[in-house]
Design an enzyme around this catalytic site. Structure first.
Site, PDB file in Angstrom:
ATOM      1  CG  ASP A 182      10.656  -1.541  49.996  1.00 13.48           C
ATOM      2  OD1 ASP A 182      10.823  -2.567  49.426  1.00 13.48           O
ATOM      3  OD2 ASP A 182      11.488  -1.117  50.664  1.00 13.48           O
ATOM      4  CB  SER A 196      17.753  -3.540  53.693  1.00 10.90           C
ATOM      5  OG  SER A 196      17.137  -4.591  53.431  1.00 10.90           O
ATOM      6  CG  HIS A 210      14.590  -2.711  49.339  1.00  5.95           C
ATOM      7  ND1 HIS A 210      14.015  -2.205  50.853  1.00  5.95           N
ATOM      8  CD2 HIS A 210      15.835  -3.454  49.910  1.00  5.95           C
ATOM      9  CE1 HIS A 210      14.635  -2.575  51.772  1.00  5.95           C
ATOM     10  NE2 HIS A 210      15.663  -3.262  51.174  1.00  5.95           N
TER      11      HIS A 210
END
Length: 826
Positions: free
Chosen positions: A762, A685, A795
């Site tokens: 995502d 991330s 994610h």
């Protein structure tokens, strides 16, 4: 004839020689075979070693993958197998504290438990006390079986609100069927299906719920919906629940409605996404028979684009009327961000708003009775930004305790550090400072003891890498006292019973975690201090005995915490960052240029990774299986070291964070036992973004390998609420957005090799980010990288066994890198 006679005459001598040879071979052949077998075994073991990474324990300076199973002394090692099966997983319990059944000020330490397939009320002070609410985790309704997914008792404990058939939505939100169970009549009543959330009124018989983005009031007296509060809910109008960006970045939950203290009013947010841009997420492997991808759309405001409009409305349950508060107050920066809502009186709502870049914080007071909105105070961020918090706490008036008017506790920066402040009356603009110093209050106040005036909170007073419990009395500002033992390193969390008499104290590390119930008002103290210095331990809820026994069986790599001196900043001030390192098993400091280093980073604004909690996970697997040092550094921009340390990255993300990672890599590269050609950086991330930005700035000088998962690569692609808090808008800061994007891919390619992984589903960091980056690599003809794409994973990358695969890939890829298996390509 001569040839014949010569041949025959030679026969006796040849026969003798053969007999002697056969006799010699009888003795030497076994020895020869044994020798061949020994050498064959040696060669075989070497081959196995090359394939499995087993090291024979030699001490030369050439790196070898270590034995994956045991250390040199035969102790068991940490591996994915024993991490994934829960060998090192601490057990934690949570308590759903509830108010006294008589609804008075007596604190009997009551909590809800679901032990032994029964939902019951128990008391931490009386082990024999039990009030059964529901005697099963399943129930029948109209002939069908249902499982209890969640359960909340009404304030008077007479009824239960049950959710079943739960379906996940985004990170925090769900949909489900809701029932009311009347424990006196033992009857279940269906409220409805496909409900987003439902919440008890303080009056114990009304329930507000959201269905199809409209709000309804369900009465448990009539067992029916008695009022429809809104009627404009749609796919783009959200009443009482957040849209995607408010759920993810603002409220950090699924609720956008708030009952008043006595249940007379219901405040709620109305979010209008009509102007927000739409993002399409294709899903490819949801159903085996699908030949076309399933296209899902999401309203996702990217940086510089339209945010959703938001309003606060207040519904009067007696008059059955609604009015809209003017939270913009005629502002030209409409729409504002609504960041927090709390009732600070029977008819007064406090609402916090900021401009879209979180530069200006405005605190509003909305009077539900008079239907007015006024500004209580306005604050500038002073070159920083306003983080979103949800910890403001109402302090009711009590003349007998010297509190003549209602007020509330908030957190504000005091000399650059976040501290507790007290505003009374509620419309006051001048706070009473309760705590101060070069340390920070974490997550605001935890509880207020109405009887004593004590406020308990979590703070970093001892160290920014620790969390201790402290107290301060509202009548004695700045006189902070300790609740937990600060003579030993510790990270604590705490939850309190309704009157703050009892608490569940959780020790999370650095040693084996435990949980205990503490009587904070006990006159008698513990004879032996363990965790709490205030109060008396009633009993341990969890001591993690199984984990303690498991730890004895394994040689877990040692983790040590430190502060790294990373040089001076542009003003000549020394940069000191929190860090920890994990030392590989069988570490030999005499080895030269031997050990690889595996850096892990997150590094996002106001984040923290270097916290002294107990954990044995992926980092320990890397240290054990690869024989590598694992290093984590919280550089500039991260939290809990004051405003100057974190806010310096504003408008220029990815720069100083990368500088600090490179400085740390330089420190480790200079160590004699570290192989400077085997230093890698991994992040997910924001950490994936920081990995690429660090490789870009470093140009292969220190970091030779990078592993980036689900990275942002261009902040124009990320959501407006998060990004603009740290970068302003692209329109205001175009140069900063370009510099902060991952753009100099030729510099990244100076590393020996790098890895990119991302999930196509995502909804947070869109796959678009990685595709943009891959396109830049193609344009520049760069080939020294690997890619792994996870179909339909979000994610967290978990769809269809993806989570195991992503970590297996990270470990094996790093193993190849450290083993020298990669050949650089351009």
């Amino acid at each position: 004839m001569n040839n014949s006679s010569n041949g025959y005459e030679s026969i006796p001598d040849e026969s003798l020689r053969i007999r002697k040879r056969d006799s010699l071979l009888r003795y030497t052949r076994p020895l020869f075979i044994i020798t061949l077998l020994v050498w064959g075994i040696v060669v075989l073991l070497k081959i196995i070693q090359n394939f499995t990474g087993i090291n024979d324990g030699n001490s030369d300076d050439k790196y070898h993958l270590p034995n994956p199973l045991v250390t040199n002394d035969g102790s068991l090692k940490v591996s994915f197998e024993n991490v994934r099966n829960g060998t090192f997983q601490p057990v934690y319990h949570s308590l759903q504290w509830i108010k006294n059944v008589n609804n008075n000020d007596d604190d009997n330490g009551l909590y809800l438990t679901d032990a032994n397939n029964t939902f019951a009320i128990r008391s931490v002070f009386d082990k024999d006390y039990e009030q059964v609410l529901l005697n099963s985790k399943t129930f029948k309704y109209q002939g069908s079986n249902f499982s209890v997914d969640s359960l909340v008792a009404s304030p008077n404990l007479e009824q239960l609100l049950i959710r079943t058939n739960t379906v996940s939505n985004w990170r925090h939100s769900t949909f489900g069927s809701y029932f009311v169970y009347d424990k006196n009549s033992e009857v279940f009543y269906l409220i409805g299906d496909n409900i987003a959330l439902a919440e008890w009124s303080p009056n114990s018989y009304d329930i507000a719920f959201v269905q199809d983005n409209d709000i309804y009031i369900y009465s448990t007296k009539a067992h029916s919906v008695v009022n429809r509060v809104t009627d404009d809910g749609s796919s783009q109008i959200f009443n009482g629940k957040p849209d995607w960006v408010y759920e993810e970045e603002v409220f950090e939950g699924d609720r956008a409605l708030w009952w008043s203290i006595d249940g007379s009013y219901l405040a709620f947010a109305r979010i209008d996404e009509t102007k927000v841009g739409e993002f399409i997420l294709p899903y490819y492997v949801q159903h085996e028979d699908d030949i076309y991808p399933e296209m899902r759309t999401i309203k996702y405001p990217k940086s510089g684009t339209n945010n959703p409009d938001i309003d606060i409305l207040i519904y009067d349950t007696y008059h059955k009327s609604t009015f809209k508060a003017d939270i913009n107050l005629g502002s030209k920066i409409s729409p504002v961000l609504l960041t927090e809502v709390i009732w600070v009186g029977n008819d007064t709502v406090l609402a916090k708003t900021t401009d879209r870049s979180s530069d200006i914080l405005t605190v509003l007071l909305i009077n539900a009775k008079e239907q007015t909105t006024n500004t209580a105070r306005v604050h500038s961020s002073d070159d920083g930004w306003w983080e979103i918090t949800h910890t403001t706490m109402f302090i009711p008036s009590d003349a007998s305790k010297g509190r003549l008017e209602d007020g509330y506790i908030d957190v504000l920066p005091i000399n650059g550090y976040n501290h507790l402040v007290y505003f009374t009356p509620s419309n006051s603009s001048k706070p009473i400072v309760l705590t101060e110093g070069s340390w920070e209050v974490v997550n605001g106040p935890s509880v207020f003891d109405n009887e004593t005036g004590d406020i308990y909170f979590i703070g970093t007073k001892k160290s920014s890498t620790e969390r201790h419990i402290y107290g301060v009395n509202i009548n004695s500002p700045k006189k902070v006292y300790e609740v937990t033992d600060t003579t030993k390193p510790g990270v604590f969390t705490i939850s309190f019973s309704s009157g703050a008499k009892a608490a569940l104290l959780t020790y999370m590390g650095p040693s084996i975690p435990y949980q205990k119930i503490v009587d904070l008002k006990a006159i008698q103290k513990d004879s032996e201090i363990r965790g709490n210095t205030k109060g008396r331990t009633l009993y341990y809820l969890e001591e993690n005995d199984i984990l303690q026994e498991n730890m004895k069986k394994y040689s877990v790599p040692v983790k040590t915490f430190d502060s790294l001196h990373l040089g001076n900043d542009s003003y000549g001030n020394e940069v000191i960052a929190n860090s920890f390192e994990i030392v590989p098993n069988d570490f030999d400091p005499k080895r030269k240029d031997y050990y690889p280093v595996f850096f892990y980073a997150y590094g996002g604004p106001n984040s923290q990774q270097v916290l002294q909690t107990f954990s044995v996970g992926f980092n320990e697997v890397v240290a054990s299986q690869l024989g590598a040092f694992v290093v984590v550094v919280d550089g500039r921009g991260t939290g809990f070291k004051g405003q100057n340390f974190r806010s310096i990255v504003r408008d220029n993300l990815g720069d100083l964070e990368a500088v600090d990672q490179i400085a740390a890599a330089s420190i480790y590269a200079s160590k004699d036992y570290i192989d400077a050609e085997k230093i890698s950086l991994f992040g997910w991330s924001y950490g994936g973004y920081l990995t690429l930005k660090t490789l870009e700035k470093d140009g292969g000088e220190h970091f030779k390998y990078g592993l980036s998962v689900a990275p942002v690569t261009d902040w124009r692609f990320y959501d407006s609420v998060y990004t603009e808090r740290y970068m302003h808008t692209p329109q205001e800061n175009s140069e900063g957005y370009f510099k902060s994007s991952v753009h100099n891919v030729t510099n990244i390619a100076e590393a020996k090799r790098f890895l990119l992984m991302h999930g196509t589903g995502d909804d947070n960091v869109h796959f678009q980010n990685s595709l943009k980056f891959l396109d830049l690599l193609d344009i520049k003809g760069i080939e020294n990288y690997d890619v792994h794409v996870f179909p339909d994973s979000d994610h967290s990358i978990r769809f269809h066994n993806a989570n195991n695969i992503v970590y297996d890939k990270l470990l094996n890829w790093a193993k190849q890198a450290f083993n020298g298996d990669f050949v650089k390509l351009r």
